[in-house]
Structure formats: structure tokens, C-alpha cells
Scaffold this motif. Structure first.
Motif, short mmCIF file in Angstrom:
data_model
loop_
_atom_site.label_atom_id
_atom_site.label_comp_id
_atom_site.label_asym_id
_atom_site.label_seq_id
_atom_site.Cartn_x
_atom_site.Cartn_y
_atom_site.Cartn_z
N THR A 112 0.83 -1.20 0.00
CA THR A 112 0.00 0.00 0.00
C THR A 112 0.87 1.25 0.00
N PRO A 113 0.32 2.38 -0.53
CA PRO A 113 -1.02 2.50 -1.11
C PRO A 113 -1.12 1.74 -2.43
N ARG A 116 -7.68 0.56 -5.87
CA ARG A 116 -8.77 -0.09 -5.14
C ARG A 116 -9.05 -1.53 -5.55
N LEU A 119 -6.66 -3.51 -3.65
CA LEU A 119 -6.92 -3.35 -2.21
C LEU A 119 -8.11 -4.20 -1.77
N HIS A 129 -6.49 -10.21 4.23
CA HIS A 129 -5.76 -9.10 3.61
C HIS A 129 -4.56 -8.73 4.47
N GLU A 131 -0.81 -6.29 4.47
CA GLU A 131 -0.21 -5.14 3.83
C GLU A 131 1.26 -4.99 4.20
N PRO A 133 3.36 -1.70 3.64
CA PRO A 133 3.32 -0.34 3.11
C PRO A 133 4.65 0.11 2.49
N GLY A 349 -6.19 2.98 0.54
CA GLY A 349 -5.79 2.48 1.85
C GLY A 349 -6.25 3.42 2.94
N GLU A 350 -6.55 2.88 4.11
CA GLU A 350 -7.10 3.67 5.21
C GLU A 350 -6.18 4.80 5.66
#
Length: 391
Positions: A112-113, A116, A119, A129, A131, A133, A349-350
Motif C-alpha cells: 500500500t497505497p 482499489r 486493495l 488481507h 499489507e 506499506p 488504503g485507510e
């Protein structure tokens, strides 16, 4: 020679990009360039339409041979025609791969990012999921190889995006080799989205991760298309390259009635792109590289509160607006106050709610207009804020 400065009115043409917002909004969001396709591609479609039957399509041997030749010429990658599986898109391709090769509860690692569809991919198949980063640095976007391995060790598959969307990062040979070696160590499937592989700047050369070793070739599903590099995404044509016969057969069997045959005109357009439109692609790449450089300079001069790390590839800029503290978020702020529509950072990403993704694959005039609208939004908002404090 194509005039990339020409502005075409795309409203009313069924364009997803230009239909999302009201007519007073300038759209700069989805990865769709505002350039006409190469004349060679348009001519190929017209030639095919001289034959009036448009039934189900199948890729001709000429297209397979063209892709094989391209992989060898561009990347030094020896593939066989039977390794190629045609698809209606890269996104269906990686979802087919997940459905075919993973089971519910397996881990899927992404960096990430990331855009979508990648994601959200794990959620479609009840996967876990995970990640790893990427980190912004003065030199560009960096990966933490130790953190990557920690998450990889708990994952059955790694879904790579190279060149990376939205950061525009091009992974180095050393980074790809390290990732491939760790996937060998942990027996991890590699699914590699390489749809932007022909859109690299500064003389950089794309390296498919499958070329890192015989083992990498044997465990990788590579996904490519002419859609981004030649601006023909609406023709819904892509392909996978899968050397491992067992994986390839499982992958093809995972269609399960959900992924149909490929657009017959898209197959013709893809052949024309790879065999006849190289000059157009080279000119387009030079134009968007100049747009990237112009955008980078304008961001630095006009918007000191926005950080942009120059993308090494793609026609997408990933802008960090954190220092501006725009409410409720930068995408909504610029849409409301500037009538310009970007992709919201939260879609990637959040942790990226204060980012926006800007598409600079457009005539320079539209890029300038988008920047003017951004500047107007910030100035008018500041004036409103001062006026409200004075009462």
C-alpha cells in the motif's frame, strides 16, 4: 502525427471518466487518458468492421506471436505462445488467479497505497488481507524488506503492482530479485499486475518479476494489456502469461462462467497497438513525461503545502495534502471549492485519507485548468475563513 494538445469533448460519449460528475466539474480521476487512440488502431478496427460478422472472438496466432516477439524485444523475456491466456481485463485476471489458487482464510499480501481493485481483492474471496506499506523518502518510494517478509511469511500469494499505482514507483532489479527470492523461500504464489509496463520515464526499463529466475517464472502469473499504454481500456482486452502448465490450467478453469471471451475488436486493436502503433506510443510517452515535469514544478511553485514525489511511471500523480489539513478530505474539498474531481486517497488504503491521485494523461491545457481550479479552491477557502473570523 497525433496532436496531443487537442481537447476533445467526451461528454455524451458514454465515457465513465466524464460521466461521473456534473458538467461544471473537470474530471482528473480514473486512469483513462484524454488522448485519441493511435490512427493505426482506429484503422485496424475500421478494417475489421469491413467484415460485417461480429461473433465470439478468439485470438489469432499472429497476435500470440506478436506478444512473444514483444516480450523478447522489450524485456529479454522468452515466453511461448501457449503461455498466453487472453482475458477481458487485468482485474478479472487477478481475481481469477485468487479464485483458482487460494482457499478461504489464506493470506494475500499487497503493498500500500494501492489502487482499489487490488486493495479489495482479498475480500472478494474471503482471504486475509495483509499489507506491506511503501514509505516516502527523498529518493522516492521505498520498501521495508524485513516488514515485507514478515507479512509474506503469513501469505499464500503476493499481488504485486509494478509499475506501482498510485505512487508511480518502478521497482528496481534488486528489489524484484529480493521479492522473488522471498517468495521462493516461503513458497508464495506471485500475481503481478504489470499493466503500466510501457509507461516508464527517465529512460527506465521495465523488468517483469517473472524474469528474475526459473523459480520466479514457475510461480508467477503476469498480467498485461495494451489498454493503458495505448489508451484503449474500453475495448476490454488483456492477457496473462503463465509458464507453469498446472497453474495455467487451474487459472483457465477458474472462468466458471463469470469471465467470458474477449472483445473481438479489442483483439484487433491489441494486435495493431503492438505491431503498428509504436511511433504513437513513443510520442505519447514523451508528452506525458513533459506533463509530469510541468506538474512537479507547478506543485512546488504554487502549492508548498502539497508534496509530490515524481512518479517514475504511469500518468498518475500521488499528492500528499496532509500539511493543508483540508476538510473533510482533499478530494471532497477540491470537488466542492474548485469543481475538479480527483481520486480520493482513502480509496488506496485507510492511512491515505489526506492524499489525492491526479491523472496528468491529458492535454496540457486541461492540466493547467485543473491546477488553476485547485489554486482557486485554496484561495477562496482562505478568504471565506478570514471573513468568517471577522464577524
Amino acid at each position: 502525427m497525433t496532436n496531443f494538445d487537442a481537447v476533445y469533448d467526451r461528454r455524451g460519449t458514454g465515457s465513465s471518466k466524464w460521466s461521473k460528475y456534473p458538467a461544471d466539474v473537470l474530471p482528473m480521476w480514473v486512469a483513462d487518458m484524454d488522448f485519441p487512440a493511435a490512427p493505426e488502431i482506429i484503422d485496424a478496427i475500421r478494417e475489421r468492421l469491413d467484415h460485417p460478422l461480429l461473433g465470439y472472438g478468439v485470438a489469432r496466432d499472429e497476435l500470440r506471436d506478436r506478444i512473444v516477439a514483444d516480450m523478447q524485444a522489450k524485456y529479454g523475456w522468452a515466453v511461448s505462445p501457449e503461455h498466453i491466456v487472453f482475458l477481458p481485463g487485468v482485474e478479472p485476471g487477478f481475481n481469477m488467479a485468487l479464485k483458482a489458487m487460494l482457499r478461504q482464510g489464506d493470506g494475500l499480501l499487497v503493498q500500500t497505497p494501492v489502487y482499489r481493485p487490488i486493495l479489495n481483492a482479498a475480500g472478494h474471496w474471503n482471504l486475509v488481507h495483509r499489507e506491506a506499506p511503501l514509505t516516502p523518502t527523498h529518493e522516492g518510494w521505498a520498501m521495508d524488506i524485513d516488514a515485507f517478509e514478515t507479512e509474506l511469511a503469513r501469505s499464500k500469494a503476493f499481488l504485486l503492482c509494478n509499475p506501482q499505482n498510485p505512487t508511480g514507483k518502478v521497482f528496481t532489479h534488486d528489489e524484484l530479485r529480493a521479492m522473488a527470492e522471498l517468495c521462493r523461500k516461503h513458497d508464495t504464489l506471485i500475481i503481478s499486475d504489470e499493466i503500466h509496463c510501457d509507461l516508464l520515464f527517465d529512460g527506465l526499463r521495465h523488468v517483469p518479476i517473472a524474469t528474475m529466475s526459473a523459480d520466479a517464472s514457475d510461480r508467477t502469473i503476469t498480467l498485461m494489456a495494451a489498454s493503458k499504454s495505448y489508451n484503449i481500456a474500453g475495448l476490454k482486452t488483456a492477457f496473462a502469461i503463465i509458464a507453469n502448465r498446472t497453474i495455467r490450467e487451474k487459472f483457465a478453469a477458474s472462468r466458471l462462467g463469470m469471465v467470458d471471451s474477449v472483445n473481438i475488436l479489442g483483439l484487433e486493436a491489441t494486435l495493431a497497438a503492438f505491431s503498428r502503433a509504436g511511433k504513437w506510443q513513443k510520442e505519447m510517452l514523451a508528452y506525458i513525461e513533459a506533463n509530469r515535469d510541468f506538474l512537479s514544478a507547478e506543485i512546488a511553485n504554487r502549492f508548498p503545502g502539497i508534496r509530490m514525489i515524481k512518479p517514475e511511471a504511469t500518468f498518475l500523480a500521488w499528492l500528499d495534502c496532509t500539511a493543508l489539513d483540508l476538510k473533510p478530505d482533499p478530494q471532497a474539498f477540491f470537488l466542492e471549492h474548485g469543481k475538479v474531481g480527483f481520486s480520493a486517497g482513502s480509496e488506496f488504503g485507510e492511512a491515505y485519507g489526506q492524499y489525492i491521485r491526479l491523472n496528468f494523461g491529458c492535454p496540457r491545457r486541461l492540466l493547467v485548468e485543473g491546477l488553476d481550479r485547485m489554486q482557486h479552491a485554496l484561495v477562496s477557502s482562505a478568504v471565506e475563513s478570514r471573513n468568517s473570523r471577522s464577524y
